[in-house]
Write an enzyme that holds these catalytic residues in place. Structure first.
Site, PDB file in Angstrom:
ATOM      1  N   CYS A   1       0.858  -1.184   0.000  1.00  8.77           N
ATOM      2  CA  CYS A   1       0.000   0.000   0.000  1.00  8.77           C
ATOM      3  C   CYS A   1       0.897   1.237   0.000  1.00  8.77           C
ATOM      4  O   CYS A   1       1.661   1.466   0.929  1.00  8.77           O
ATOM      5  CB  CYS A   1      -0.902  -0.040   1.238  1.00  8.77           C
ATOM      6  SG  CYS A   1      -1.965   1.404   1.371  1.00  8.77           S
TER       7      CYS A   1
ATOM      8  N   CYS B   1     -10.703  10.311   8.450  1.00  7.96           N
ATOM      9  CA  CYS B   1      -9.381   9.821   8.038  1.00  7.96           C
ATOM     10  C   CYS B   1      -8.262  10.528   8.792  1.00  7.96           C
ATOM     11  O   CYS B   1      -8.232  11.757   8.868  1.00  7.96           O
ATOM     12  CB  CYS B   1      -9.209  10.027   6.532  1.00  7.96           C
ATOM     13  SG  CYS B   1      -7.631   9.425   5.910  1.00  7.96           S
TER      14      CYS B   1
HETATM   15  N1  SAH Z   1      -7.479   9.433  -1.133  1.00  3.42           N
HETATM   16  C1  SAH Z   1      -7.702   8.103  -1.638  1.00  3.42           C
HETATM   17  C2  SAH Z   1      -6.677   7.136  -1.120  1.00  3.42           C
HETATM   18  C3  SAH Z   1      -6.776   6.830   0.359  1.00  3.42           C
HETATM   19  S1  SAH Z   1      -7.224   5.191   0.445  1.00  3.42           S
HETATM   20  C4  SAH Z   1      -9.125   7.682  -1.319  1.00  3.42           C
HETATM   21  O1  SAH Z   1      -9.811   8.425  -0.635  1.00  3.42           O
HETATM   22  O2  SAH Z   1      -9.578   6.650  -1.792  1.00  3.42           O
HETATM   23  C5  SAH Z   1      -7.621   4.873   2.004  1.00  3.42           C
HETATM   24  C6  SAH Z   1      -8.975   4.180   2.139  1.00  3.42           C
HETATM   25  O3  SAH Z   1      -9.255   4.070   3.539  1.00  3.42           O
HETATM   26  C7  SAH Z   1     -10.088   5.023   1.563  1.00  3.42           C
HETATM   27  O4  SAH Z   1     -11.126   4.251   1.074  1.00  3.42           O
HETATM   28  C8  SAH Z   1     -10.527   5.779   2.790  1.00  3.42           C
HETATM   29  O5  SAH Z   1     -11.782   6.319   2.633  1.00  3.42           O
HETATM   30  C9  SAH Z   1     -10.457   4.717   3.851  1.00  3.42           C
HETATM   31  N2  SAH Z   1     -10.374   5.256   5.203  1.00  3.42           N
HETATM   32  C10 SAH Z   1      -9.965   6.487   5.559  1.00  3.42           C
HETATM   33  N3  SAH Z   1     -10.015   6.641   6.886  1.00  3.42           N
HETATM   34  C11 SAH Z   1     -10.480   5.485   7.396  1.00  3.42           C
HETATM   35  C12 SAH Z   1     -10.703   5.005   8.719  1.00  3.42           C
HETATM   36  N4  SAH Z   1     -10.477   5.779   9.772  1.00  3.42           N
HETATM   37  N5  SAH Z   1     -11.160   3.751   8.869  1.00  3.42           N
HETATM   38  C13 SAH Z   1     -11.329   2.965   7.791  1.00  3.42           C
HETATM   39  N6  SAH Z   1     -11.113   3.341   6.529  1.00  3.42           N
HETATM   40  C14 SAH Z   1     -10.694   4.599   6.329  1.00  3.42           C
END
Ligand code: SAH
Length: 359
Positions: A103, A117
């Site tokens: 990742c 996030c």
């Molecule tokens: N900016 C991109 C890449 C980040 S991917 C995107 O938004 O897709 C990271 C993944 O984890 C995304 O699907 C995001 O929404 C999810 N994510 C973010 N914070 C999270 C959390 N606290 N718990 C679980 N998933 C989360």
């Protein structure tokens, strides 16, 4: 000084032609760097001495420094990579029986401000260069190999890449695409486009470009079935609302590709049976896989994880509506390596008033 990690095959061929060399020097050097793990020009024995000398004068092969390596009880690795100044990013390796997934991060921090996030809470500093993106694969592949790690018969440690680390990859389009071309190149890492997945919060114009220029697997961070709720959880929705986003996904899926929709399960926020039904309706007719992600907490997060029973219930409603749905297994949460927990070190330039982690 030019960092040769910044170039894909085309860029490197142009570089050698400008030096008065044959373009095939590019594939020779790529093999040394990306396949053999050689960073020293003197060890590239199929180049002439004069060319090696020239390269030493004008170019380098420079990687970020690994600051810490953590290994979770479940075998997940997390590395903190030091960039310039105070900036650092994290990358994560997730071993499974039949695959090893890396990742990768694409930015120092993130500008998108999704409410659930950890990366968002840190603010944003800058895009990663192509070199800093591909270096993550280089570092992980070669250090895992040196540890004797192997998931694939051909002696590879990493079989899949997900652009799902820190940052929004589609707001760093050129550097991300150049790095992905190196991942797919037979003289680079030779990964097929089906083994690379890019995750986006939904930057519509860049999704259209991606489909034309580098159609890897697409994952879309959806998290809500209505604009009202998605505006709140994923604020970029105000710029690219669901109607546009879903139409773009539909077009991306035209070539019979499945689109993965990620949906973080937030207790009492987006996890009711009626949300599930609305989601099924929204995705009707799209070749979709839904990935339900149990919310992973981080310091000062305001949300709670939906109970496993409620997640199962939500999943069953989607399955009844003929959507392929799985609950994502939480990996590496004991070392804060799970989805949404990556933080690194960000010298924030956004100066957000709500940046509670930075007080
Ligand atoms: N900016 C991109 C890449 C980040 S991917 C995107 O938004 O897709 C990271 C993944 O984890 C995304 O699907 C995001 O929404 C999810 N994510 C973010 N914070 C999270 C959390 N606290 N718990 C679980 N998933 C989360």
């Amino acid at each position: 000084m030019l960092n040769l990690l910044d170039f894909d095959r085309q860029g490197l061929s142009e570089f050698f032609v400008k030096l008065g060399e044959k373009p095939f020097r590019a594939t020779q050097v790529m093999k040394w760097i990306h396949q053999e793990g050689v960073l020293d020009f003197d060890a590239m024995t199929n180049l002439s001495k004069a060319l090696r000398q020239k390269l030493k004068e004008i170019a380098c092969i420079s990687l970020p420094q690994v600051q810490t390596t953590q290994v979770s009880q479940d075998g997940t690795y997390k590395w903190l990579l030091k960039l310039d100044g105070e900036n650092a990013v994290e990358m994560v390796f997730i071993p499974e029986d039949d695959r090893g997934t890396l990742c990768i991060s694409s930015q120092v921090g993130c500008a998108l401000d999704c409410r659930f996030c950890a990366t968002a809470q840190q603010g944003f500093n800058r895009n990663l260069s192509t070199a800093e993106i591909i270096a993550q694969l280089w570092l992980a592949e070669h250090s895992l190999r040196a540890d004797g790690y192997q998931v694939e018969k051909q002696g590879r440690a990493i079989s899949n890449v997900v652009m799902m680390g820190m940052g929004e990859p589609l707001t760093n389009f050129n550097n991300v695409v150049t790095a992905m071309r190196l991942m797919m190149d037979d003289f680079g890492y030779g990964l097929s486009k089906r083994r690379i997945t890019l995750s986006t919060a939904g930057i519509v114009p860049a999704m259209i470009r991606l489909r034309e220029e580098c159609p890897v697997n697409l994952a879309v961070s959806l998290h809500a079935p209505t604009d009202a709720l998605r505006d709140e959880l994923v604020p970029i929705n105000k710029k690219y609302p669901l109607k546009e986003l879903i139409a773009t996904c539909r077009a991306y899926a035209k070539d019979k590709r499945y689109i993965t929709f990620e949906y973080v399960m937030l207790k009492g926020v987006n996890d009711s049976p009626s949300h599930a039904r609305a989601l099924a309706k929204l995705l009707r007719g799209i070749p979709a896989k839904v990935n339900l992600i149990p919310f992973n907490p981080f310091p000062h997060s305001q949300y709670q994880r939906t109970t496993i029973e409620a997640i199962d219930n939500f999943r069953d409603i989607l399955i009844q509506a003929k959507l392929i749905t799985v609950t994502r297994k939480t990996r590496g949460d004991d070392i804060d390596a799970a989805c949404g927990q990556l933080a690194g070190k960000v010298r924030d330039k956004t100066k957000r008033p709500f940046n509670i982690l930075k007080k």
